[in-house]
Design an enzyme around this catalytic site. Structure first.
Site, PDB file in Angstrom:
ATOM      1  N   LYS A  85       0.828  -1.217   0.000  1.00  0.00           N
ATOM      2  CA  LYS A  85       0.000   0.000   0.000  1.00  0.00           C
ATOM      3  C   LYS A  85       0.859   1.262   0.000  1.00  0.00           C
ATOM      4  O   LYS A  85       0.624   2.173  -0.811  1.00  0.00           O
ATOM      5  CB  LYS A  85      -0.921  -0.034   1.231  1.00  0.00           C
ATOM      6  CG  LYS A  85      -1.907   1.102   1.333  1.00  0.00           C
ATOM      7  CD  LYS A  85      -3.101   0.748   2.184  1.00  0.00           C
ATOM      8  CE  LYS A  85      -2.800  -0.057   3.426  1.00  0.00           C
ATOM      9  NZ  LYS A  85      -2.003   0.609   4.459  1.00  0.00           N
ATOM     10  N   THR A 112       4.014   1.498  -0.871  1.00  0.00           N
ATOM     11  CA  THR A 112       4.767   1.493  -2.131  1.00  0.00           C
ATOM     12  C   THR A 112       3.912   2.056  -3.268  1.00  0.00           C
ATOM     13  O   THR A 112       4.389   2.853  -4.091  1.00  0.00           O
ATOM     14  CB  THR A 112       5.214   0.054  -2.462  1.00  0.00           C
ATOM     15  OG1 THR A 112       5.927  -0.467  -1.348  1.00  0.00           O
ATOM     16  CG2 THR A 112       6.099   0.016  -3.683  1.00  0.00           C
ATOM     17  N   TRP A 157       7.094  -0.854  -8.366  1.00  0.00           N
ATOM     18  CA  TRP A 157       8.144  -1.412  -7.502  1.00  0.00           C
ATOM     19  C   TRP A 157       9.420  -1.625  -8.312  1.00  0.00           C
ATOM     20  O   TRP A 157      10.513  -1.302  -7.856  1.00  0.00           O
ATOM     21  CB  TRP A 157       7.661  -2.730  -6.874  1.00  0.00           C
ATOM     22  CG  TRP A 157       8.649  -3.332  -5.912  1.00  0.00           C
ATOM     23  CD1 TRP A 157       8.778  -3.071  -4.580  1.00  0.00           C
ATOM     24  CD2 TRP A 157       9.668  -4.295  -6.230  1.00  0.00           C
ATOM     25  NE1 TRP A 157       9.819  -3.814  -4.041  1.00  0.00           N
ATOM     26  CE2 TRP A 157      10.372  -4.561  -5.040  1.00  0.00           C
ATOM     27  CE3 TRP A 157      10.050  -4.950  -7.404  1.00  0.00           C
ATOM     28  CZ2 TRP A 157      11.437  -5.464  -4.986  1.00  0.00           C
ATOM     29  CZ3 TRP A 157      11.117  -5.852  -7.362  1.00  0.00           C
ATOM     30  CH2 TRP A 157      11.794  -6.100  -6.156  1.00  0.00           C
ATOM     31  N   LYS A 198       8.255  -5.866  10.466  1.00  0.00           N
ATOM     32  CA  LYS A 198       8.312  -5.136   9.205  1.00  0.00           C
ATOM     33  C   LYS A 198       9.732  -4.833   8.733  1.00  0.00           C
ATOM     34  O   LYS A 198      10.043  -4.921   7.561  1.00  0.00           O
ATOM     35  CB  LYS A 198       7.555  -3.806   9.335  1.00  0.00           C
ATOM     36  CG  LYS A 198       6.068  -3.917   9.046  1.00  0.00           C
ATOM     37  CD  LYS A 198       5.466  -2.517   8.993  1.00  0.00           C
ATOM     38  CE  LYS A 198       4.038  -2.572   8.465  1.00  0.00           C
ATOM     39  NZ  LYS A 198       3.454  -1.223   8.420  1.00  0.00           N
ATOM     40  N   ARG A 208       2.191   8.240   6.775  1.00  0.00           N
ATOM     41  CA  ARG A 208       2.520   8.212   8.204  1.00  0.00           C
ATOM     42  C   ARG A 208       4.016   7.960   8.418  1.00  0.00           C
ATOM     43  O   ARG A 208       4.696   7.409   7.561  1.00  0.00           O
ATOM     44  CB  ARG A 208       1.730   7.102   8.912  1.00  0.00           C
ATOM     45  CG  ARG A 208       0.249   7.330   8.948  1.00  0.00           C
ATOM     46  CD  ARG A 208      -0.458   6.190   9.653  1.00  0.00           C
ATOM     47  NE  ARG A 208      -0.329   4.921   8.939  1.00  0.00           N
ATOM     48  CZ  ARG A 208      -0.657   3.745   9.433  1.00  0.00           C
ATOM     49  NH1 ARG A 208      -1.123   3.653  10.655  1.00  0.00           N
ATOM     50  NH2 ARG A 208      -0.534   2.651   8.727  1.00  0.00           N
ATOM     51  N   ALA A 226      -3.664   1.887  13.555  1.00  0.00           N
ATOM     52  CA  ALA A 226      -4.880   1.789  12.738  1.00  0.00           C
ATOM     53  C   ALA A 226      -5.950   0.928  13.398  1.00  0.00           C
ATOM     54  O   ALA A 226      -6.979   0.662  12.792  1.00  0.00           O
ATOM     55  CB  ALA A 226      -4.542   1.240  11.360  1.00  0.00           C
ATOM     56  N   PHE A 270       3.820  -8.605  -9.090  1.00  0.00           N
ATOM     57  CA  PHE A 270       4.920  -9.459  -8.640  1.00  0.00           C
ATOM     58  C   PHE A 270       5.395 -10.280  -9.847  1.00  0.00           C
ATOM     59  O   PHE A 270       4.600 -10.601 -10.743  1.00  0.00           O
ATOM     60  CB  PHE A 270       4.461 -10.413  -7.528  1.00  0.00           C
ATOM     61  CG  PHE A 270       4.503  -9.809  -6.142  1.00  0.00           C
ATOM     62  CD1 PHE A 270       5.414 -10.259  -5.198  1.00  0.00           C
ATOM     63  CD2 PHE A 270       3.633  -8.779  -5.795  1.00  0.00           C
ATOM     64  CE1 PHE A 270       5.448  -9.706  -3.924  1.00  0.00           C
ATOM     65  CE2 PHE A 270       3.665  -8.229  -4.523  1.00  0.00           C
ATOM     66  CZ  PHE A 270       4.579  -8.687  -3.577  1.00  0.00           C
ATOM     67  N   PHE A 287      -3.741  -0.516   7.295  1.00  0.00           N
ATOM     68  CA  PHE A 287      -4.351  -1.840   7.133  1.00  0.00           C
ATOM     69  C   PHE A 287      -5.278  -1.881   5.910  1.00  0.00           C
ATOM     70  O   PHE A 287      -5.113  -1.119   4.969  1.00  0.00           O
ATOM     71  CB  PHE A 287      -5.085  -2.267   8.405  1.00  0.00           C
ATOM     72  CG  PHE A 287      -4.199  -2.445   9.606  1.00  0.00           C
ATOM     73  CD1 PHE A 287      -2.904  -2.965   9.478  1.00  0.00           C
ATOM     74  CD2 PHE A 287      -4.626  -2.107  10.886  1.00  0.00           C
ATOM     75  CE1 PHE A 287      -2.078  -3.132  10.584  1.00  0.00           C
ATOM     76  CE2 PHE A 287      -3.805  -2.278  11.987  1.00  0.00           C
ATOM     77  CZ  PHE A 287      -2.525  -2.779  11.845  1.00  0.00           C
TER      78      PHE A 287
END
Length: 559
Positions: A74, A76, A412, A108, A97, A276, A384, A304
């Site tokens: 999200k 990215t 990406w 993470k 954020r 969140a 991907f 989220f």
């Protein structure tokens, strides 16, 4: 094929522009920036106030399907879309954020985008940055200290120490501190009582900073924090202890939004970071409003999946700040959709169109939910390398039947060049005038009804249950004048239900509210469901074990 570079290697190789030049592109004079080194700065409160009469740009929300171990991307996509909009000639800013240290050292390992869609300086943003989280932690714990000090020196407010609700915080995952006893050691140390720690991003101070209009509003909200209750059960506010002024002083600089840049040298505001779950999971209102005055398009995200982040963005942040979003992007990956269709993580690289289509039910629910707020939607398929042409076609076809377009995005791997199609679509949606934003429920319905509306409309629950004490507490708050507040439901992010193991689009399930908390300063009522914790623990093998400074003095292991 060469070796794929890690996020931190890509970020380190980037050519950064001096932050004053980034500010100049937005019309921010050098003297209105408070620099933190050469590549990050805060924007002065005086400059922000001077922009108030300017016209707002268009607001775009990036949200996602329920997160899975397969990954969604999200942040990215938010960064990539901001770059993409600038690439096609638009004046765009992203608003995201600040990452919390707890998740960075836990699961993470970082949260500043990924691949060729990142905000930089990546190491600084993921670690101490400009000190905002430290300021929030200090302000919160100052209030904690003042509560116990007040009781020690005679307890003039007649606080019932069994009913103190204000805990302590730190920006780290430490399960050992969830429940503790303070003031042990005899008369000199005060009166022993049970307490505990939450992670700093779960602090009401964090939520307040992210919802406050300015420093004056911040101080007023801080004063409205309820720290506990007297023996007669009346609330004790932070202002009753004289805490609001000193807390605001600690937060004076933290209130100013942080300006950084993307890998492609486009402006980015990175400011605030409320949980969140226990809070609303969005960047600060001050940053978003400022960006809207300085750019034609502002891309922001909510934490989220859309069932939590987008709902809270719409029902809490937009409602309270008077924001009106023009479009929404729902991020999904084919891998995550297959996992929602029952495929195990180790099998996700294999083509499985049948499971993919089954998993698309999760995406369809989120699309339907966002539309309920009157906001037009587009789906971003975050690409991907394991995705097959047949799988991409299946998602596009499925989404088309919902009356929505799905666009394959390669940001990406390719940066802004890989997301141009989505950027054009977002401009068309935002400029279409089709947005008719409205919150899900009005202010004046009872609190329990608000919880029921969210559970039924967004989670597709069949029933909401709550203990008698919870219902009585909600009624008491309504009698005290808090009935008009929105609700903030703390629920697992992994499922529409309160059971994190239930993927897809479950319906008819029961949502049990086990606890309610009043965030009077932030301005919402929290309803806690399932096994939600406000102090996370570290995993068996935390990312911290692989983070270090190498022989060249560079940080390794953040990702």
């Amino acid at each position: 094929m060469g070796t794929v570079k890690s996020d931190i290697e890509i970020a380190r190789a980037a050519t950064k522009m001096p932050i004053a030049e980034i500010g100049a592109r937005l019309g921010i004079p050098r003297e209105e920036l408070v620099p933190y080194g050469h590549d990050k700065a805060k924007i002065s409160a005086a400059f922000i106030e001077a922009q108030s009469s300017k016209k707002d740009g268009k607001l775009i929300l990036v949200t996602a399907i329920n997160p899975t171990p397969a990954g969604e991307g999200k942040t990215t996509t938010t960064v990539g879309l901001g770059d993409g909009l600038n690439r096609i000639g638009q004046k765009a800013v992203i608003c995201i954020r600040e990452p919390s240290l707890g998740p960075c050292f836990g699961q993470k390992g970082g949260a500043a985008g990924g691949g060729y869609a990142q905000v930089i300086p990546m190491e600084d943003i993921n670690l101490h940055f400009t000190g905002d989280f430290h300021a929030i932690t200090s302000a919160h714990n100052l209030l904690s200290a003042l509560v116990d000090n007040h009781i020690y020196w005679g307890n003039a407010q007649n606080i019932d120490i069994r009913r103190i609700t204000w805990r302590r915080v730190m920006d780290m995952n430490d399960r050992a501190l969830r429940d503790i006893v303070v003031s042990l050691g005899g008369v000199a140390n005060g009166f022993p009582r049970e307490s505990g720690f939450d992670i700093a991003v779960a602090s009401e101070v964090m939520a307040i900073l992210c919802l406050a209009d300015d420093l004056k509003d911040l101080e007023k909200r801080l004063g409205a924090i309820i720290v506990g209750y007297r023996y007669d059960k009346t609330p004790v506010f932070a202002r009753d202890l004289g805490a609001d002024g000193a807390m605001a002083v600690l937060l004076k600089d933290a209130m100013q939004p942080n300006l950084v840049q993307t890998l492609e040298n486009n402006p980015a505001f990175v400011h605030g970071g409320p949980f969140a779950n226990i809070a609303h999971g969005c960047n600060s209102v001050v940053a978003t409003r400022t960006a809207l005055k300085l750019a034609d398009y502002v891309v922001t995200e909510a934490g989220f999946g859309a069932d939590l982040g987008a709902e809270k963005f719409f029902d809490i942040k937009c409602r309270k700040a008077g924001l009106s979003p023009d479009a929404a992007v729902i991020v999904a990956t084919i891998r995550a959709l297959k996992m929602n269709g029952g495929v195990a993580k180790e099998d996700l690289a294999r083509e499985n169109v049948a499971a993919l289509i089954e998993g698309c039910a999760n995406l369809a629910r989120h699309v339907d939910n966002v539309r309920k707020f009157g906001v037009p939607v587009v789906v971003a398929i975050n690409h991907f390398t394991s995705d097959t042409d047949a799988e991409v076609r299946a998602v596009k076809s499925y989404v088309a039947k919902l009356g929505v377009e799905a666009i394959l995005c390669r940001h990406w791997a390719e940066g802004s060049a890989g997301i141009e199609e989505l950027a054009h679509k977002v401009v068309a949606l935002a400029d279409s005038g089709k947005a008719r934003f409205k919150p899900l429920y009005p202010d004046d319905v009872p609190l329990i009804e608000k919880i029921e509306i969210v559970a039924s409309e967004i989670y597709n629950a069949g029933e909401v249950t709550a203990d008698k004490a919870v219902l009585e507490q909600l009624l008491a708050w309504e009698e005290q004048g808090y009935g008009n507040l929105p609700v903030c439901i703390a629920k697992t992010q992994y499922s529409f239900s309160t059971d994190p193991t239930v993927f897809g689009a479950p319906a008819g399930h029961v949502v049990h509210v086990r606890e309610v908390r009043l965030s009077a300063g932030a301005g919402f009522v929290v309803a806690i469901t399932g096994d939600i914790r406000t102090m996370p623990g570290l995993p068996r093998s935390p990312a911290a074990e692989r983070i270090f400074v190498n022989d060249s003095g560079y940080i390794e292991g953040l990702f």
